[in-house]
Design a protein around this motif. Structure first.
Motif, PDB file in Angstrom:
ATOM      1  N   GLN A 135       4.692   5.384 -11.056  1.00 26.74           N
ATOM      2  CA  GLN A 135       3.964   4.524 -11.916  1.00 26.74           C
ATOM      3  C   GLN A 135       4.849   4.588 -13.371  1.00 26.74           C
ATOM      4  O   GLN A 135       4.817   3.436 -14.228  1.00 26.74           O
ATOM      5  CB  GLN A 135       2.719   5.116 -12.182  1.00 26.74           C
ATOM      6  N   THR A 136       5.178   5.609 -13.707  1.00 30.25           N
ATOM      7  CA  THR A 136       6.104   5.893 -14.975  1.00 30.25           C
ATOM      8  C   THR A 136       7.291   5.030 -15.164  1.00 30.25           C
ATOM      9  O   THR A 136       7.684   4.248 -16.101  1.00 30.25           O
ATOM     10  CB  THR A 136       6.227   7.333 -15.429  1.00 30.25           C
ATOM     11  N   ILE A 137       8.062   4.990 -13.912  1.00 30.61           N
ATOM     12  CA  ILE A 137       9.288   4.383 -14.040  1.00 30.61           C
ATOM     13  C   ILE A 137       8.840   2.820 -14.010  1.00 30.61           C
ATOM     14  O   ILE A 137       9.879   1.883 -14.605  1.00 30.61           O
ATOM     15  CB  ILE A 137      10.111   4.688 -12.953  1.00 30.61           C
ATOM     16  N   GLN A 138       8.063   2.395 -13.284  1.00 30.37           N
ATOM     17  CA  GLN A 138       7.786   1.053 -12.889  1.00 30.37           C
ATOM     18  C   GLN A 138       6.853   0.216 -13.813  1.00 30.37           C
ATOM     19  O   GLN A 138       6.482  -0.701 -13.978  1.00 30.37           O
ATOM     20  CB  GLN A 138       7.444   0.608 -11.529  1.00 30.37           C
ATOM     21  N   LYS A 139       6.274   1.326 -14.824  1.00 28.73           N
ATOM     22  CA  LYS A 139       5.148   0.783 -15.765  1.00 28.73           C
ATOM     23  C   LYS A 139       3.961   0.000 -15.015  1.00 28.73           C
ATOM     24  O   LYS A 139       3.608  -0.792 -15.594  1.00 28.73           O
ATOM     25  CB  LYS A 139       5.817   0.269 -16.856  1.00 28.73           C
ATOM     26  N   LEU A 140       3.601   0.610 -13.954  1.00 27.75           N
ATOM     27  CA  LEU A 140       2.512   0.025 -13.277  1.00 27.75           C
ATOM     28  C   LEU A 140       1.085   0.484 -13.735  1.00 27.75           C
ATOM     29  O   LEU A 140       0.831   1.510 -14.364  1.00 27.75           O
ATOM     30  CB  LEU A 140       2.444   0.609 -11.957  1.00 27.75           C
ATOM     31  N   ALA A 141       0.059  -0.517 -13.967  1.00 27.47           N
ATOM     32  CA  ALA A 141      -1.008  -0.220 -14.541  1.00 27.47           C
ATOM     33  C   ALA A 141      -1.809   0.616 -13.749  1.00 27.47           C
ATOM     34  O   ALA A 141      -1.666   0.760 -12.523  1.00 27.47           O
ATOM     35  CB  ALA A 141      -1.865  -1.811 -14.582  1.00 27.47           C
ATOM     36  N   PRO A 142      -2.860   1.425 -14.285  1.00 31.17           N
ATOM     37  CA  PRO A 142      -3.690   2.417 -13.506  1.00 31.17           C
ATOM     38  C   PRO A 142      -4.451   1.833 -12.254  1.00 31.17           C
ATOM     39  O   PRO A 142      -4.708   2.508 -11.604  1.00 31.17           O
ATOM     40  CB  PRO A 142      -4.612   3.015 -14.600  1.00 31.17           C
ATOM     41  N   GLU A 143      -4.883   0.819 -12.716  1.00 27.85           N
ATOM     42  CA  GLU A 143      -5.844   0.057 -11.532  1.00 27.85           C
ATOM     43  C   GLU A 143      -4.708  -0.170 -10.353  1.00 27.85           C
ATOM     44  O   GLU A 143      -5.570  -0.604  -9.288  1.00 27.85           O
ATOM     45  CB  GLU A 143      -6.540  -1.234 -12.087  1.00 27.85           C
ATOM     46  N   VAL A 144      -3.762  -0.462 -10.383  1.00 30.74           N
ATOM     47  CA  VAL A 144      -2.770  -0.668  -9.363  1.00 30.74           C
ATOM     48  C   VAL A 144      -2.605   0.687  -8.534  1.00 30.74           C
ATOM     49  O   VAL A 144      -2.592   0.530  -7.482  1.00 30.74           O
ATOM     50  CB  VAL A 144      -1.601  -1.344  -9.760  1.00 30.74           C
ATOM     51  N   ILE A 145      -2.366   1.568  -9.225  1.00 28.45           N
ATOM     52  CA  ILE A 145      -1.714   3.062  -8.700  1.00 28.45           C
ATOM     53  C   ILE A 145      -3.074   3.547  -7.974  1.00 28.45           C
ATOM     54  O   ILE A 145      -2.922   4.177  -6.809  1.00 28.45           O
ATOM     55  CB  ILE A 145      -1.610   3.952  -9.791  1.00 28.45           C
ATOM     56  N   ARG A 146      -4.223   3.395  -8.379  1.00 34.24           N
ATOM     57  CA  ARG A 146      -5.620   3.769  -7.689  1.00 34.24           C
ATOM     58  C   ARG A 146      -5.802   3.353  -6.497  1.00 34.24           C
ATOM     59  O   ARG A 146      -6.711   4.004  -5.524  1.00 34.24           O
ATOM     60  CB  ARG A 146      -6.665   3.812  -8.758  1.00 34.24           C
ATOM     61  N   GLU A 147      -5.222   2.224  -6.136  1.00 33.37           N
ATOM     62  CA  GLU A 147      -5.280   1.783  -4.765  1.00 33.37           C
ATOM     63  C   GLU A 147      -4.570   2.583  -3.802  1.00 33.37           C
ATOM     64  O   GLU A 147      -4.955   2.592  -2.451  1.00 33.37           O
ATOM     65  CB  GLU A 147      -4.416   0.089  -4.726  1.00 33.37           C
ATOM     66  N   VAL A 148      -3.900   3.440  -4.060  1.00 34.35           N
ATOM     67  CA  VAL A 148      -3.111   4.428  -2.949  1.00 34.35           C
ATOM     68  C   VAL A 148      -3.525   6.044  -2.994  1.00 34.35           C
ATOM     69  O   VAL A 148      -3.089   6.577  -2.394  1.00 34.35           O
ATOM     70  CB  VAL A 148      -1.698   4.444  -3.076  1.00 34.35           C
ATOM     71  N   PHE A 149      -4.537   6.172  -4.014  1.00 35.31           N
ATOM     72  CA  PHE A 149      -5.057   7.468  -4.098  1.00 35.31           C
ATOM     73  C   PHE A 149      -5.851   7.907  -2.716  1.00 35.31           C
ATOM     74  O   PHE A 149      -6.629   7.218  -2.091  1.00 35.31           O
ATOM     75  CB  PHE A 149      -6.286   7.592  -5.216  1.00 35.31           C
ATOM     76  N   PRO A 150      -5.726   9.064  -2.309  1.00 33.22           N
ATOM     77  CA  PRO A 150      -6.618   9.550  -1.054  1.00 33.22           C
ATOM     78  C   PRO A 150      -7.877   9.907  -1.259  1.00 33.22           C
ATOM     79  O   PRO A 150      -8.303   9.939  -2.644  1.00 33.22           O
ATOM     80  CB  PRO A 150      -5.844  11.101  -0.844  1.00 33.22           C
ATOM     81  N   GLN A 151      -8.741   9.815  -0.314  1.00 34.81           N
ATOM     82  CA  GLN A 151     -10.101   9.902  -0.478  1.00 34.81           C
ATOM     83  C   GLN A 151     -10.619  11.256  -0.772  1.00 34.81           C
ATOM     84  O   GLN A 151     -11.798  11.507  -1.144  1.00 34.81           O
ATOM     85  CB  GLN A 151     -10.932   9.218   0.790  1.00 34.81           C
ATOM     86  N   GLY A 152      -9.913  12.190  -0.662  1.00 30.98           N
ATOM     87  CA  GLY A 152     -10.119  13.622  -1.093  1.00 30.98           C
ATOM     88  C   GLY A 152     -10.040  13.693  -2.718  1.00 30.98           C
ATOM     89  O   GLY A 152     -10.321  14.853  -2.922  1.00 30.98           O
ATOM     90  N   ILE A 153      -9.688  12.880  -3.199  1.00 33.17           N
ATOM     91  CA  ILE A 153      -9.574  12.898  -4.874  1.00 33.17           C
ATOM     92  C   ILE A 153     -10.904  13.389  -5.239  1.00 33.17           C
ATOM     93  O   ILE A 153     -12.003  12.860  -4.942  1.00 33.17           O
ATOM     94  CB  ILE A 153      -9.390  11.546  -5.523  1.00 33.17           C
TER      95      ILE A 153
END
Length: 213
Positions: A135-153
């Motif tokens: 996310q930091t390197i590619q400067k991705l938006a948080p709403e994009v990153i959350r699509e890959v978070f595990p369900q155990g968060i």
């Protein structure tokens, strides 16, 4: 996981809420004005309050009076999969209100997962770190990153609803020892039992027995 009952705040709040339920039930059967009816309800002994509510809820099946009693909980460290289970059973959509931690509002490095084994914990922690680095390197938006978070968060949330809805929740999710079906996931049972125990301290009459769904 930790639950905190915010409303009713204490036994006095609980007694007042149960008095409102009695008042509501009596409203259907009398033409008394507000002051006279409230004076009548306030004059009920503990024994009469218990008998009245028991008759209304469990014998007359007029459990809609429980919708006059409202509960609010703060829940900490709840896995996302458990919230999804609530949605899957349509409890939230029908009867509950929910305010949950937004996964785009904080850094991914601050998100936590409690994995069932040390190996899976290590794997998950590394995954979250890798996701953050990408996310930091590619400067991705948080709403994009959350699509890959595990369900155990783990998330924090506030949940609110009327007591009739919570009766259904407790029956479906609490342990057999506490009046529930006892067939839910162990973590769900643990949470429901914790919530029910706190509610019974402030609503002893209306939660003495759990209604079957």
């Amino acid at each position: 996981m930790k639950a905190r009952l915010m409303i009713p705040r204490d036994e006095a709040d609980g007694r007042y809420a149960e008095s409102v339920a009695i008042f509501s039930a009596r409203r259907c059967r009398t033409v008394k004005d507000y002051n006279d009816l409230w004076t009548e309800v306030q004059g009920y002994t503990i024994e009469k309050r218990e008998q009245f509510l028991s008759n209304v809820i469990f014998q007359d099946w007029a459990a809609d009076v429980l919708e006059m009693i409202y509960l609010v909980y703060d829940l900490e460290d709840i896995p996302v999969w458990l919230v999804i289970e609530l949605l899957r059973h349509r409890l939230l959509a029908r009867e509950f209100s929910l305010e949950q931690l937004s996964q785009r509002a904080i850094s991914g490095l601050r998100l936590r997962v409690e994995a069932p084994t040390s190996e899976l914990q290590e794997l998950t922690d590394k995954f979250l770190l890798d996701v953050h680095n990408i996310q930091t390197i590619q400067k991705l938006a948080p709403e994009v990153i959350r699509e890959v978070f595990p369900q155990g968060i783990l998330v924090n949330l506030c949940i609110a609803g009327n007591l009739r809805a919570f009766h259904h929740f407790f029956f479906m999710r609490a342990s057999v020892a506490n009046g529930g079906k006892g067939g839910a996931h162990p973590k769900f049972i643990e949470l429901a039992d914790q919530m029910l125990s706190q509610a019974r301290q402030v609503l002893p009459i209306t939660l003495n027995t759990i209604m079957k769904a």
